[in-house]
Design a protein around this motif. Structure first.
Motif, PDB file in Angstrom:
ATOM      1  N   UNK A 119       0.847  -1.194   0.000  1.00 38.47           N
ATOM      2  CA  UNK A 119       0.000   0.000   0.000  1.00 38.47           C
ATOM      3  C   UNK A 119       0.882   1.244   0.000  1.00 38.47           C
ATOM      4  N   UNK A 120       0.425   2.294  -0.664  1.00 41.61           N
ATOM      5  CA  UNK A 120       1.118   3.577  -0.632  1.00 41.61           C
ATOM      6  C   UNK A 120       0.927   4.225   0.737  1.00 41.61           C
ATOM      7  N   UNK A 121       1.928   4.999   1.165  1.00 44.38           N
ATOM      8  CA  UNK A 121       1.853   5.680   2.452  1.00 44.38           C
ATOM      9  C   UNK A 121       2.277   7.133   2.303  1.00 44.38           C
ATOM     10  N   UNK A 122       1.718   7.958   3.156  1.00 42.26           N
ATOM     11  CA  UNK A 122       2.066   9.381   3.224  1.00 42.26           C
ATOM     12  C   UNK A 122       2.923   9.611   4.466  1.00 42.26           C
ATOM     13  N   UNK A 123       3.966  10.428   4.332  1.00 41.30           N
ATOM     14  CA  UNK A 123       4.765  10.811   5.498  1.00 41.30           C
ATOM     15  C   UNK A 123       4.028  11.927   6.224  1.00 41.30           C
ATOM     16  N   UNK A 124       3.555  11.643   7.435  1.00 39.78           N
ATOM     17  CA  UNK A 124       2.781  12.609   8.209  1.00 39.78           C
ATOM     18  C   UNK A 124       3.696  13.531   9.008  1.00 39.78           C
ATOM     19  N   UNK A 125       4.748  12.969   9.583  1.00 42.18           N
ATOM     20  CA  UNK A 125       5.659  13.775  10.388  1.00 42.18           C
ATOM     21  C   UNK A 125       6.959  13.044  10.617  1.00 42.18           C
ATOM     22  N   UNK A 126       8.052  13.800  10.733  1.00 43.14           N
ATOM     23  CA  UNK A 126       9.367  13.220  11.023  1.00 43.14           C
ATOM     24  C   UNK A 126      10.075  14.061  12.072  1.00 43.14           C
ATOM     25  N   UNK A 127      10.958  13.408  12.825  1.00 41.24           N
ATOM     26  CA  UNK A 127      11.739  14.106  13.848  1.00 41.24           C
ATOM     27  C   UNK A 127      13.141  13.513  13.892  1.00 41.24           C
ATOM     28  N   UNK A 128      14.113  14.252  13.373  1.00 41.49           N
ATOM     29  CA  UNK A 128      15.487  13.753  13.313  1.00 41.49           C
ATOM     30  C   UNK A 128      16.089  13.586  14.699  1.00 41.49           C
ATOM     31  N   UNK A 129      15.672  14.405  15.671  1.00 37.89           N
ATOM     32  CA  UNK A 129      16.287  14.379  16.989  1.00 37.89           C
ATOM     33  C   UNK A 129      15.907  13.153  17.819  1.00 37.89           C
ATOM     34  N   UNK A 130      14.811  12.495  17.475  1.00 36.18           N
ATOM     35  CA  UNK A 130      14.464  11.223  18.117  1.00 36.18           C
ATOM     36  C   UNK A 130      14.541  10.075  17.127  1.00 36.18           C
ATOM     37  N   UNK A 190      21.519  14.494  14.947  1.00 27.97           N
ATOM     38  CA  UNK A 190      22.071  15.547  14.086  1.00 27.97           C
ATOM     39  C   UNK A 190      22.488  16.799  14.851  1.00 27.97           C
ATOM     40  N   UNK A 191      23.432  17.528  14.259  1.00 28.80           N
ATOM     41  CA  UNK A 191      23.810  18.845  14.764  1.00 28.80           C
ATOM     42  C   UNK A 191      24.366  18.798  16.186  1.00 28.80           C
ATOM     43  N   UNK A 192      25.103  17.709  16.506  1.00 27.15           N
ATOM     44  CA  UNK A 192      25.776  17.561  17.804  1.00 27.15           C
ATOM     45  C   UNK A 192      24.816  17.421  18.981  1.00 27.15           C
ATOM     46  N   UNK A 193      23.567  17.036  18.723  1.00 29.19           N
ATOM     47  CA  UNK A 193      22.619  16.757  19.793  1.00 29.19           C
ATOM     48  C   UNK A 193      22.583  15.253  20.051  1.00 29.19           C
ATOM     49  N   UNK A 194      21.713  14.830  20.956  1.00 30.49           N
ATOM     50  CA  UNK A 194      21.643  13.422  21.322  1.00 30.49           C
ATOM     51  C   UNK A 194      20.204  12.920  21.314  1.00 30.49           C
ATOM     52  N   UNK A 366      13.664  26.087  22.277  1.00 29.10           N
ATOM     53  CA  UNK A 366      13.366  24.979  21.376  1.00 29.10           C
ATOM     54  C   UNK A 366      14.588  24.679  20.514  1.00 29.10           C
ATOM     55  N   UNK A 367      14.929  23.421  20.364  1.00 30.61           N
ATOM     56  CA  UNK A 367      16.081  23.051  19.537  1.00 30.61           C
ATOM     57  C   UNK A 367      15.942  23.623  18.141  1.00 30.61           C
ATOM     58  N   UNK A 368      17.044  24.116  17.586  1.00 27.70           N
ATOM     59  CA  UNK A 368      16.986  24.630  16.219  1.00 27.70           C
ATOM     60  C   UNK A 368      16.822  23.501  15.213  1.00 27.70           C
ATOM     61  N   UNK A 369      16.485  23.881  13.992  1.00 17.67           N
ATOM     62  CA  UNK A 369      16.341  22.896  12.927  1.00 17.67           C
ATOM     63  C   UNK A 369      17.641  22.124  12.780  1.00 17.67           C
ATOM     64  N   UNK A 370      17.569  20.795  12.556  1.00 16.08           N
ATOM     65  CA  UNK A 370      18.790  19.985  12.454  1.00 16.08           C
ATOM     66  C   UNK A 370      19.757  20.468  11.385  1.00 16.08           C
ATOM     67  N   UNK A 371      19.245  21.150  10.369  1.00 13.81           N
ATOM     68  CA  UNK A 371      20.102  21.601   9.291  1.00 13.81           C
ATOM     69  C   UNK A 371      20.895  22.847   9.615  1.00 13.81           C
ATOM     70  N   UNK A 372      20.583  23.498  10.750  1.00 12.78           N
ATOM     71  CA  UNK A 372      21.257  24.762  11.085  1.00 12.78           C
ATOM     72  C   UNK A 372      22.553  24.498  11.817  1.00 12.78           C
TER      73      UNK A 372
END
Length: 372
Positions: A119-130, A190-194, A366-372
């Motif tokens: 089945x096709x799926x939609x990406x609803x949300x992502x979180x790089x920090x977790x 990402x970005x030196x976080x844990x 709030x943590x900055x965006x992982x790309x920053x």
């Protein structure tokens, strides 16, 4: 309607008599997930001798049969075709949980349910920090019912039997068993976080297992498999952290992590000696971001000394407590922030400054965006 625990209790006595055999159902032939660092060797069979050691109501086959229909393969398509694969599982109101790195960069995602049903799926949300992601499929088999998270009060202890189910190397429906071999681990993000509050296991995790469930022998999810670290060691995002992040991703597509705006170093024996601390414990503030939430409240290091041939930053605060909880290692601080706080909370910190202990407080950002 009977719960998975009820079904496991009923299946146990029957399954104990015939658990030997391969649990591998098939192969999609797809590539491992991009960025997946799992390395241990998958185990697809369970011997009768090993099963004899399991309680009659909690055999490996019973656990597998009660959960496998809810586990999916995840295929990541980019602009140039398939670019990685992983695993996932149905949770909540029917959404699918997986790792962020499994679907990173995807322009299209397909889910493979048991019986080779796609089945096709939609990406609803992502979180790089977790390293968590939530997907939504318009359709799914009726048998793919949501898995439940374990009760995290208290969390399952070290020694708890678990099973990892997923699609290592594209072989869907594969299982490996082991125990929770460590808790409160801190992994890189990402970005030196844990990633805080991670679970360690000796159940085999291989490329393609990422995003699949690590279930207890009661059929409940103890962690979301994330990576392997070497022979007999792998890691997953704990149920406690997942239960905070996943519902927010499902509802809003994002999750806001608390942010102090500091760079830390765990107190070692040489740091303790340099700061004349009675005990080796706490975390040293090496640097405070000028525009960060802790600026003007916490003090970073401004000098250095040499202790036993090791250069040690000096002049910074040493955090030994947060919110009334002792901080002995960095995991104590990271886990408290991840599980007990949110951006905008005013939090008290116990610090050692110039040899004296005091309490300070400030509002978390709030943590900055992982790309920053």
């Amino acid at each position: 309607m009977p719960t998975r625990r009820d079904l496991l209790a009923g299946l146990g006595a029957t399954a104990a008599a015939g658990v030997a055999g391969c649990v591998q159902i098939g192969s999609s032939g797809s590539a491992p997930a991009a960025g997946d660092a799992d390395t241990a060797t998958a185990v697809g069979t369970e011997s009768e001798a090993a099963a004899a050691d399991q309680p009659a109501d909690a055999t490996s086959t019973a656990v597998y049969e009660s959960t496998i229909q809810s586990v999916v393969g995840v295929l990541n398509y980019g602009r140039n075709g398939p670019q990685g694969s992983g695993s996932g599982f149905v949770a909540g109101d029917g959404y699918v949980v997986t790792n962020q790195h499994v679907v990173a960069g995807a322009t299209e995602v397909k889910l493979r349910f048991q019986g080779n049903e796609w089945h096709d799926a939609e990406i609803v949300g992502t979180d790089a920090y977790s390293d968590l992601a939530v997907l939504r499929a318009d359709e799914r088999p009726d048998s793919a019912t949501p898995l439940s998270w374990v009760d995290t009060d208290p969390e399952p202890p070290v020694g708890t039997s678990v099973m990892a189910i997923g699609s290592p190397y594209g072989f869907s429906g594969s299982a490996s068993t082991g125990i929770i071999s460590g808790v409160d681990r801190v992994l890189s993000a990402p970005n030196n976080f844990t990633v805080a509050d991670s679970v360690q296991t000796d159940a085999a995790l291989n490329p393609g297992n990422s995003g699949g469930p690590l279930v207890t022998f009661e059929g409940e999810v103890a962690a979301v498999a994330a990576r392997g670290g070497g022979d007999n060691i792998g890691f997953g995002v704990s149920a406690e952290l997942s239960k905070r992040v996943v519902p927010e991703l499902a509802e809003t597509g994002d999750y806001a992590h608390p942010f102090m705006g500091v760079r830390l170093l765990e107190v070692s024996p040489v740091i303790a000696e340099a700061y004349d601390l009675d005990d080796v414990g706490g975390v040293l503030i090496v640097e405070v971001r000028e525009d960060g939430p802790a600026a003007g409240t916490l003090e970073g290091s401004d000098d250095e000394t040499v202790v036993d041939g090791v250069q040690v930053p000096t002049g910074g605060d040493v955090i030994v407590g947060i919110g009334g909880t002792d901080v002995a290692v960095q995991a104590d601080l990271s886990n408290y922030l991840a599980l007990e706080t949110s951006p905008g909370d005013e939090v008290e910190f116990t610090v050692v400054r110039d040899g004296r202990e005091s309490t300070v407080s400030f509002e978390l950002g709030e943590r900055p965006d992982p790309g920053l």
